[in-house]
Design a protein around this motif. Structure first.
Motif, PDB file in Angstrom:
ATOM      1  N   ALA A 129      29.646  11.357   9.786  1.00  0.00           N
ATOM      2  CA  ALA A 129      30.972  10.985   8.528  1.00  0.00           C
ATOM      3  C   ALA A 129      30.290  10.790   7.181  1.00  0.00           C
ATOM      4  O   ALA A 129      30.771  11.636   6.585  1.00  0.00           O
ATOM      5  CB  ALA A 129      31.047   9.991   8.764  1.00  0.00           C
ATOM      6  N   LEU A 130      28.689  10.306   6.890  1.00  0.00           N
ATOM      7  CA  LEU A 130      28.498  10.157   5.612  1.00  0.00           C
ATOM      8  C   LEU A 130      28.180  12.277   4.779  1.00  0.00           C
ATOM      9  O   LEU A 130      28.889  12.795   4.156  1.00  0.00           O
ATOM     10  CB  LEU A 130      26.844   9.642   5.401  1.00  0.00           C
ATOM     11  N   TYR A 131      27.537  12.523   6.090  1.00  0.00           N
ATOM     12  CA  TYR A 131      27.366  14.432   6.434  1.00  0.00           C
ATOM     13  C   TYR A 131      28.523  15.288   5.624  1.00  0.00           C
ATOM     14  O   TYR A 131      29.251  16.333   4.587  1.00  0.00           O
ATOM     15  CB  TYR A 131      26.619  14.760   6.825  1.00  0.00           C
ATOM     16  N   ASP A 132      29.577  15.295   6.613  1.00  0.00           N
ATOM     17  CA  ASP A 132      31.076  15.828   6.240  1.00  0.00           C
ATOM     18  C   ASP A 132      31.777  15.238   4.642  1.00  0.00           C
ATOM     19  O   ASP A 132      32.462  16.100   4.069  1.00  0.00           O
ATOM     20  CB  ASP A 132      31.830  15.030   7.503  1.00  0.00           C
ATOM     21  N   GLY A 133      31.919  13.630   4.713  1.00  0.00           N
ATOM     22  CA  GLY A 133      31.545  13.665   3.358  1.00  0.00           C
ATOM     23  C   GLY A 133      31.482  13.910   2.382  1.00  0.00           C
ATOM     24  O   GLY A 133      32.139  13.923   1.527  1.00  0.00           O
ATOM     25  N   LEU A 134      30.136  14.070   1.951  1.00  0.00           N
ATOM     26  CA  LEU A 134      29.779  14.466   0.732  1.00  0.00           C
ATOM     27  C   LEU A 134      29.684  15.685   0.777  1.00  0.00           C
ATOM     28  O   LEU A 134      29.910  16.331  -0.260  1.00  0.00           O
ATOM     29  CB  LEU A 134      27.950  14.054   1.404  1.00  0.00           C
ATOM     30  N   LYS A 135      30.204  16.653   1.510  1.00  0.00           N
ATOM     31  CA  LYS A 135      30.385  17.743   1.324  1.00  0.00           C
ATOM     32  C   LYS A 135      31.883  18.203   0.746  1.00  0.00           C
ATOM     33  O   LYS A 135      31.142  19.322  -0.495  1.00  0.00           O
ATOM     34  CB  LYS A 135      30.240  18.562   2.800  1.00  0.00           C
ATOM     35  N   LEU A 136      32.668  17.016   0.925  1.00  0.00           N
ATOM     36  CA  LEU A 136      33.731  17.313   0.112  1.00  0.00           C
ATOM     37  C   LEU A 136      33.356  16.486  -0.752  1.00  0.00           C
ATOM     38  O   LEU A 136      33.795  16.847  -2.237  1.00  0.00           O
ATOM     39  CB  LEU A 136      34.582  16.654   1.147  1.00  0.00           C
ATOM     40  N   ALA A 137      33.047  15.448  -1.334  1.00  0.00           N
ATOM     41  CA  ALA A 137      32.868  14.998  -2.543  1.00  0.00           C
ATOM     42  C   ALA A 137      31.891  15.919  -3.762  1.00  0.00           C
ATOM     43  O   ALA A 137      32.284  16.107  -5.005  1.00  0.00           O
ATOM     44  CB  ALA A 137      31.546  13.922  -1.885  1.00  0.00           C
ATOM     45  N   ALA A 138      31.191  16.382  -3.187  1.00  0.00           N
ATOM     46  CA  ALA A 138      30.347  17.571  -3.458  1.00  0.00           C
ATOM     47  C   ALA A 138      31.460  18.552  -4.294  1.00  0.00           C
ATOM     48  O   ALA A 138      31.476  19.091  -5.663  1.00  0.00           O
ATOM     49  CB  ALA A 138      29.220  18.073  -2.912  1.00  0.00           C
ATOM     50  N   LEU A 139      32.420  19.160  -3.589  1.00  0.00           N
ATOM     51  CA  LEU A 139      32.866  20.335  -4.037  1.00  0.00           C
ATOM     52  C   LEU A 139      33.907  19.502  -4.970  1.00  0.00           C
ATOM     53  O   LEU A 139      34.366  20.191  -5.988  1.00  0.00           O
ATOM     54  CB  LEU A 139      34.120  20.751  -2.260  1.00  0.00           C
ATOM     55  N   LEU A 140      34.451  18.355  -4.528  1.00  0.00           N
ATOM     56  CA  LEU A 140      35.302  17.677  -5.699  1.00  0.00           C
ATOM     57  C   LEU A 140      34.502  17.780  -7.094  1.00  0.00           C
ATOM     58  O   LEU A 140      35.149  17.612  -8.490  1.00  0.00           O
ATOM     59  CB  LEU A 140      35.844  16.123  -4.928  1.00  0.00           C
ATOM     60  N   VAL A 141      33.224  17.576  -7.474  1.00  0.00           N
ATOM     61  CA  VAL A 141      32.662  17.214  -7.997  1.00  0.00           C
ATOM     62  C   VAL A 141      32.076  18.561  -9.262  1.00  0.00           C
ATOM     63  O   VAL A 141      32.666  18.938 -10.461  1.00  0.00           O
ATOM     64  CB  VAL A 141      31.238  16.563  -7.559  1.00  0.00           C
ATOM     65  N   CYS A 142      32.493  19.410  -8.449  1.00  0.00           N
ATOM     66  CA  CYS A 142      32.072  20.660  -8.893  1.00  0.00           C
ATOM     67  C   CYS A 142      33.177  21.268  -9.244  1.00  0.00           C
ATOM     68  O   CYS A 142      33.176  21.915 -10.676  1.00  0.00           O
ATOM     69  CB  CYS A 142      31.486  22.087  -7.576  1.00  0.00           C
ATOM     70  N   VAL A 143      34.993  21.271  -9.216  1.00  0.00           N
ATOM     71  CA  VAL A 143      36.233  21.323  -9.448  1.00  0.00           C
ATOM     72  C   VAL A 143      35.758  20.339 -11.295  1.00  0.00           C
ATOM     73  O   VAL A 143      36.850  20.987 -12.188  1.00  0.00           O
ATOM     74  CB  VAL A 143      37.287  20.582  -8.414  1.00  0.00           C
ATOM     75  N   GLY A 144      35.362  18.824 -10.748  1.00  0.00           N
ATOM     76  CA  GLY A 144      35.583  18.398 -11.751  1.00  0.00           C
ATOM     77  C   GLY A 144      34.431  19.116 -13.120  1.00  0.00           C
ATOM     78  O   GLY A 144      35.223  18.807 -14.431  1.00  0.00           O
ATOM     79  N   ALA A 145      33.130  19.484 -12.782  1.00  0.00           N
ATOM     80  CA  ALA A 145      32.897  20.421 -13.977  1.00  0.00           C
ATOM     81  C   ALA A 145      32.922  21.377 -14.340  1.00  0.00           C
ATOM     82  O   ALA A 145      32.818  21.776 -15.856  1.00  0.00           O
ATOM     83  CB  ALA A 145      31.517  21.093 -12.994  1.00  0.00           C
TER      84      ALA A 145
END
Length: 398
Positions: A129-145
């Motif tokens: 779950a940590l690996y899967d959630g970290l992938k989605l979190a990275a995608l959201l941070v890139c959109v914020g960038a």
């Protein structure tokens, strides 16, 4: 010359010929987000987050949209915590032997088979779950960038005329976050100055209602401004042109879908790429013809200079190399959790991610001049300077 706010061109002090095109920033950010979807290695995902954060801190302008980046980071952290909470309470299909805790299990009816509430919580399930959630979190941070580096309103000016209405809707939706963050900060500061609580349930209610009221007032003002500027008007186009535009656009999108499907399947490797290119060409032709219905002019349009091309190319290189690494060595980019092993950092995919740091050296943000009284001498007023009488023709517009 630059402008002072978002949506009006480059930031102050940055010549327009040297400013990075907003489309280049969005391509760079979305390419990093695409690269994040190709791996679940937490070390690579953490490196992607570090690269995007460093570029945002180095290159973002002093605009309201740039200050919304921490909100996207908090949203990504919340998504990660929710993913871990779901894995803890609802279980996970990943088998595991390292039991961390056993929660009381709630019995469910027979029609809810396959779902459980409580029960054993294993380390393998939490790591997955940590690996899967970290992938989605990275995608959201890139959109914020992307939202922090280039105001969405600037990107709207570069869209083709056929996508103008859609672009306006997307830009209005994307600018909701920075305005919401600015309103919350302003209202919380005002309540603190009055000695009133700004945290907890009571503070949330007293801050949330004015924020909602401000959002409604802003939407009404925006609708009135768009109506006064003639938003939605279209030019007269021959019926044959309209039919050709619809056929090219629809056929191009179908070609893009068929080509993408061919690239993702083993059987369509021969026809996938030609069909994809043909679909993209047809869709672009349809967009060009459709732009004739929405005649628009652009004031100080952003241009694609070599710096913009390098910024976009650096993000595209990261995505392409991560795709190649996922095809050649999937085990390095997707570490296993059964059995539970520590992830290793693959060297050349990590070096590929570091290519995303190129914009930090190509397009650093212009330094902000210090305010008077904070280490800099105040600028003399224009009335204190001895000068010759000027004529109205020599004055610059404000």
């Amino acid at each position: 010359m630059g402008s002072d706010g978002p949506g009006r061109g480059p930031s102050r002090g940055t010549p327009s010929r040297l400013a990075v095109h907003p489309g280049a920033w969005w391509l760079w950010s979305l390419a990093l987000g695409t690269a994040a979807t190709r791996t679940t290695n937490p070390l690579l995902l953490t490196l992607l987050l570090t690269v995007s954060g460093y570029v945002v801190v180095t290159c973002r302008p002093d605009t309201p949209s740039a200050r919304s980046y921490p909100a996207f980071v908090k949203l990504a952290l919340a998504v990660l915590l929710v993913r871990l909470a779901f894995a803890t309470l609802l279980g996970s299909p990943i088998p595991g032997t390292h039991v961390i805790v056993t929660l009381p299990e709630v019995p469910l009816p027979h029609w809810a088979q396959g779902i459980r509430l409580g029960g054993r919580v294993t380390a393998e399930a939490l790591v997955f779950a940590l690996y899967d959630g970290l992938k989605l979190a990275a995608l959201l941070v890139c959109v914020g960038a992307a939202n922090a580096l280039a105001a969405p309103a600037r990107l709207l000016k570069s869209l083709p005329g056929a996508l103008y209405e859609t672009g306006v809707a997307v830009v209005v939706a994307l600018t909701f976050a920075p305005h919401l963050v600015a309103d919350v900060r302003r209202l919380r500061a005002a309540r603190r100055l009055r000695g009133r609580p700004d945290r907890g349930v009571r503070g949330l209610l007293h801050v949330g209602l004015p924020v909602l009221e401000g959002a409604l007032e802003r939407s009404v003002a925006l609708a009135a401004a768009m109506d006064a500027r003639g938003y939605g008007r279209t030019a007269e186009v021959a019926p044959s042109v309209r039919r050709t535009t619809a056929a090219l656009t629809l056929g191009g999108l179908l070609g893009v879908c068929a080509g993408t499907y061919g690239l993702l399947t083993a059987e369509g490797g021969t026809y996938g790429l030609p069909v994809l290119f043909a679909g993209v060409a047809a869709a672009l032709a349809g967009l060009w013809l459709g732009g004739r219905r929405s005649p628009r002019t652009r004031y100080r349009p952003d241009t694609w200079n070599p710096r913009s091309l390098l910024v976009a190319s650096s993000g595209a290189a990261v995505a392409a190399l991560l795709f190649l690494a996922a095809a050649r060595d999937p085990g390095a980019l997707h570490p296993g959790v059964v059995p539970l092993v520590a992830p290793a950092l693959p060297l050349w995919p990590a070096a590929a991610v570091l290519l995303g740091l190129l914009p930090a050296f190509l397009a650093p943000a212009a330094p902000v001049a210090p305010a008077p009284g904070r280490g800099a001498a105040p600028r003399r007023a224009a009335t204190d300077r001895p000068s010759a009488p000027s004529t109205p023709a020599a004055e610059e517009p404000s």
